[in-house]
Design an enzyme around this catalytic site. Structure first.
Site, PDB file in Angstrom:
ATOM      1  N   LYS A  35       1.101  -1.470  -0.061  1.00 54.69           N
ATOM      2  CA  LYS A  35       0.052   0.098  -0.142  1.00 54.69           C
ATOM      3  C   LYS A  35       0.508   1.122   0.548  1.00 54.69           C
ATOM      4  CE  LYS A  35      -1.746   0.774   4.068  1.00 54.69           C
ATOM      5  NZ  LYS A  35      -1.276   1.415   4.954  1.00 54.69           N
ATOM      6  N   THR A  36       1.918   1.083   1.224  1.00 56.63           N
ATOM      7  CA  THR A  36       2.319   2.273   1.409  1.00 56.63           C
ATOM      8  C   THR A  36       3.372   2.895  -0.315  1.00 56.63           C
ATOM      9  OG1 THR A  36       2.443   2.345   3.655  1.00 56.63           O
ATOM     10  CG2 THR A  36       4.418   4.073   2.546  1.00 56.63           C
ATOM     11  N   ASP A 220      -4.062   8.139   2.585  1.00 50.82           N
ATOM     12  CA  ASP A 220      -3.533   6.901   3.143  1.00 50.82           C
ATOM     13  C   ASP A 220      -4.544   6.586   4.098  1.00 50.82           C
ATOM     14  OD1 ASP A 220      -1.664   5.110   3.363  1.00 50.82           O
ATOM     15  OD2 ASP A 220      -0.351   5.644   5.042  1.00 50.82           O
ATOM     16  N   GLU A 221      -4.520   5.072   4.692  1.00 47.66           N
ATOM     17  CA  GLU A 221      -5.837   4.693   5.705  1.00 47.66           C
ATOM     18  C   GLU A 221      -6.734   5.754   5.271  1.00 47.66           C
ATOM     19  OE1 GLU A 221      -4.945   2.296   7.067  1.00 47.66           O
ATOM     20  OE2 GLU A 221      -2.849   2.263   7.809  1.00 47.66           O
ATOM     21  N   GLN A 251      -9.887  -3.616   6.738  1.00 49.54           N
ATOM     22  CA  GLN A 251      -8.375  -3.224   8.383  1.00 49.54           C
ATOM     23  C   GLN A 251      -9.167  -1.804   8.822  1.00 49.54           C
ATOM     24  OE1 GLN A 251      -4.411  -3.895   7.793  1.00 49.54           O
ATOM     25  NE2 GLN A 251      -5.097  -4.218   5.764  1.00 49.54           N
ATOM     26  N   ARG A 606      -0.859  -9.898  10.178  1.00 50.57           N
ATOM     27  CA  ARG A 606       0.190  -9.444  11.184  1.00 50.57           C
ATOM     28  C   ARG A 606       1.375 -10.974  10.772  1.00 50.57           C
ATOM     29  NH1 ARG A 606      -0.636  -5.287   9.282  1.00 50.57           N
ATOM     30  NH2 ARG A 606      -2.502  -6.156   8.400  1.00 50.57           N
TER      31      ARG A 606
END
Length: 721
Positions: A35-36, A220-221, A251, A606
């Site tokens: 994503k980043t 972002d997010e 998420q 995770r």
DNA sequence: TTGTTCCAGCTTTTT
DNA sequence: GCTGGAACAA
């Protein structure tokens, strides 16, 4: 610079997102799908290939950490500093705009940012002045209420008078709170966003300017944005189709604090020309872990629909451990970590994730007993510590005499003979004449109604602040901080405090001076603010790490919430029990339950190599023994992906009855009350109590250096002296 | 003003 | 059952 370096390392979907022509874009990025990376490369692409000036790009994140990381990664990729690129948190960017346009935002130039602790104190004080009983009007509830309104863009004046008495009172308090903040020049977090939105909405010239300036806006997010944040983004990109958002509906775990997952759906409606790109290839976990996570999340309704996959192979099955009780659970986890370390694994690659902070204790005790270094995330952050807040309050008073919150905080800290009575009198004047506390104090002195002693004490305080302000003038920032720390009497106060606590506080104050010395004014300098103002803002907006960097190799303990965005080779998802995870409060509400399920999905994803799930058949909770059912989430994982682990030799056990203690497990008798012992880590001590038997046997020891502690005999390396 | 006792509350957290 | 904060006593 060549274009290939920006796109060569990307997969097809990522590349498509990065190189798409400017347009509204929704990138649905699954956990661990880069994503980043997409965001960073997209920005680099625009600067490098599309020729967009860094100056015309805005990127918004939720945390300072994410913002920092993004900037570093862009700079690494482009190999140039990107000073003019606006990357920051929603709050940080809003703050910057408000500083620049304070007048148009109807704020005083000297406004200061309050953190939530400050806000709570202001509310408590307000209840006091309004003569309201704070047991009937819990300050936390009011804080929640006010912030919830602001997050929705609702001011007190927008709210209708309700016939409901309770509601009307809340409204009154909200209104009074707004007035108080205005008078004191204080802005809370929600207010930053709301003002930021109003600034753009009500000032066409400002809006035009920024709409033209920002050719590209990245978020972002996105699933974590709340109503006002999204409204702000829409204003900024209105009619321009230049909003690029990255997020993952699966998420979204912050609904309880106002995040609107619906913004993802609204985005598609508001930007009809948008493109959606899904990133589903995962570069983090094994196939088994992904399958299990996919299965769990598939039980949620209304998803955008995404399925993670990997070409990295299946890996080991997930392990499930049914612990006898919470002690046993902790014992199991710590033992597994020990064998992981023995096999050459790093402790820092192992994480224990739990639903609620209270669960950490069991694990801490076992880790302590086995002398395994660990680090607990969360807890008090540097700028949240009382001693730091006190020092900052002095600095804030120097910067702005009208800062009532700070005034009240330090008027009698350290104690200087200004009692509750005097403070009350000041409050009354402030309320009746709509003055700041500072101004009211002067009025009170001039009234000459107080005793000479109280008057002198008060004058002393005002003189102290004035004196500090004069002396601070022209000093370097760190010298100002040093001046305040020393001359305010705070250092003296904490030096007198007994034990290590006070010592630690003095050290923290020294650390504050140090932080000021290292404060990168140039980098943070914005809109011609003074260095001190900038530093104070920094302290409020960025509360700092909860712990100083610890270079020791440590096991990581944290809530699942705080694990979001992180990854670990070895993950323990503990306390998988009904009413704990999913939490009690979520089970009868479908949408809250689905958020818990997303949280579970976040926790599982995770793990890179090995995922352990565990639950306890019996758990002591709030002093009561409970026999929880295993979490429904466990049943949602296909059994072929799970391997049950049995540690004990015992094959089966009656589910209902409390286990009688087997006769062969009895106190060893090695330790007696008053026995002197020594411990590898804690040194020498004396046995105070003995409790339990067998594997559960614990001794309480009064250590000379570290005080009284409970240790599990089974693990504690104790020597009889 | 400090130390003690009592009492409520008890998901998750960043800004 | 523990913890933090507030009320209270000395």
């Amino acid at each position: 610079m060549n274009v290939t370096s920006i796109i060569e390392s990307l997969n097809d979907a990522q590349r498509q997102a990065v190189t798409a022509p400017s347009q509204a874009m929704l990138v649905l990025a699954g956990a661990g799908s880069g994503k980043t990376r997409v965001l960073v490369h997209r920005i680099a692409w625009q600067i490098q290939v599309e020729g967009v000036e860094a100056h015309s790009i805005l990127a918004v994140t939720f945390t300072n950490k994410a913002a920092k990381e993004m900037r570093v990664r862009i700079e690494t990729l482009l190999k140039v500093p990107t000073h003019s690129l606006w990357i920051g948190t929603f709050h940080g960017i809003a703050h910057r705009l408000l500083r620049r346009h304070a007048k148009q935002a109807k704020l005083p130039e000297t406004f200061q940012v309050m953190d939530s602790g400050d806000q709570l104190r202001v509310i408590k004080r307000l209840l006091n002045t309004l003569n309201l009983d704070d047991s009937k009007w819990p300050p936390r509830e009011l804080q929640w209420f006010i912030n919830a309104q602001k997050d929705e863009g609702i001011r007190a004046r927008h709210m209708l008078e309700s016939p409901d008495l309770h509601h009307r009172q809340m409204l009154t308090i909200y209104r009074a709170y707004e007035e108080l903040c205005d008078r004191s020049g204080l802005v809370d977090f929600a207010e930053l966003l709301l003002r930021g939105h109003e600034l753009l909405r009500d000032n066409q010239d400002v809006l035009d300017f920024y709409q033209q300036r920002f050719r590209q806006v990245h978020v972002d997010e996105f699933q974590d944005t709340n109503t006002i944040q999204y409204a702000w983004l829409r204003l900024l990109t209105d009619g321009k189709d230049n909003l690029f958002v990255v997020g993952d509906d699966d998420q979204s775990i912050y609904g309880w604090r106002g995040a609107k997952i619906e913004n993802i759906y609204s985005f598609q409606k508001h930007y009809p020309n948008h493109q959606v790109i899904k990133l589903e290839q995962n570069y983090r976990s094994t196939g088994t872990i992904l399958k299990a996570a996919n299965q769990i999340i598939s039980n949620n309704s209304g998803r955008m629909g995404k399925e993670l996959w990997t070409d990295a192979g299946e890996g080991d099955p997930c392990s499930l451990y049914a612990a006898f009780n919470e002690q046993d659970e902790a014992y199991f986890v710590v033992e597994r970590i020990r064998s992981w370390v023995n096999e050459g694994g790093l402790r820092s690659d192992a994480a224990i994730l739990y639903r609620s902070n209270a669960q950490s204790r069991q694990f801490e005790e076992k880790l302590m007993a086995t002398a395994t270094p660990y680090r607990v995330y969360g807890g008090l952050r540097f700028f949240d510590r009382a001693e730091i807040k006190n020092a900052l309050a002095y600095l804030r008073l120097i910067a702005n005499r009208n800062d009532d919150a700070s005034f009240e905080r330090v008027i009698n800290t350290p104690t200087r003979g200004i009692g509750a009575k005097a403070i009350d009198d000041i409050r009354i004047i402030a309320r009746d004449q709509s003055l700041s506390l500072w101004a009211s104090a002067i009025v009170l002195i001039n009234q000459r109604t107080m005793s000479a002693r109280a008057t002198n004490a008060l004058i002393g305080f005002l003189e102290l602040i004035k004196g500090l302000a004069t002396q601070a003038d022209g000093l370097e920032l760190y010298e100002k901080v040093k001046l305040v720390v020393e001359k305010s009497g705070l250092t003296e106060l904490y030096q007198k405090e007994k034990m290590e606590k006070g010592e630690e506080k003095v050290e923290n104050l020294e650390e504050l001076v140090n932080a000021a010395r290292l404060f990168d004014f140039d980098q943070e300098n914005e809109e011609g603010m003074g260095e001190l103002d900038m530093f104070l803002t920094h302290a409020a907006l960025e509360s700092g790490d909860s712990q100083a960097d610890d270079f020791e190799d440590c096991v990581q303990l944290m809530t699942i919430h705080s694990a979001k965005g992180l990854e670990f080779k070895l993950v323990f998802l503990v306390g998988m029990e009904e009413n704990l995870f999913p939490s009690q409060q979520s089970v009868d509400d479908v949408s809250r339950l689905e958020e818990e399920r997303r949280l579970c999905y976040v926790g599982m994803t995770r793990a890179m190599q090995q995922l352990y799930l565990s639950y306890a058949e019996s758990r002591r909770l709030y002093g009561r023994e409970s026999y929880p059912r295993p979490s429904r989430f466990l049943r949602e994982i296909p059994s072929e992906l799970i391997q049950e682990v049995r540690m004990r030799a015992t094959v089966s056990r009656p589910v209902t009855a409390i286990q009688p203690k087997p006769a062969y497990l009895k106190t060893t008798g090695t330790y007696k009350l008053g026995q002197s012992v020594s411990h590898v880590k804690f040194g020498e001590g004396v046995v105070l109590q003995i409790e339990g038997s067998g594997a559960q046997e614990r001794v309480q020891i009064n250590f000379k250096q570290v005080g009284v502690k409970w240790l599990m005999l089974a693990f504690a390396k104790l020597d009889v002296l």
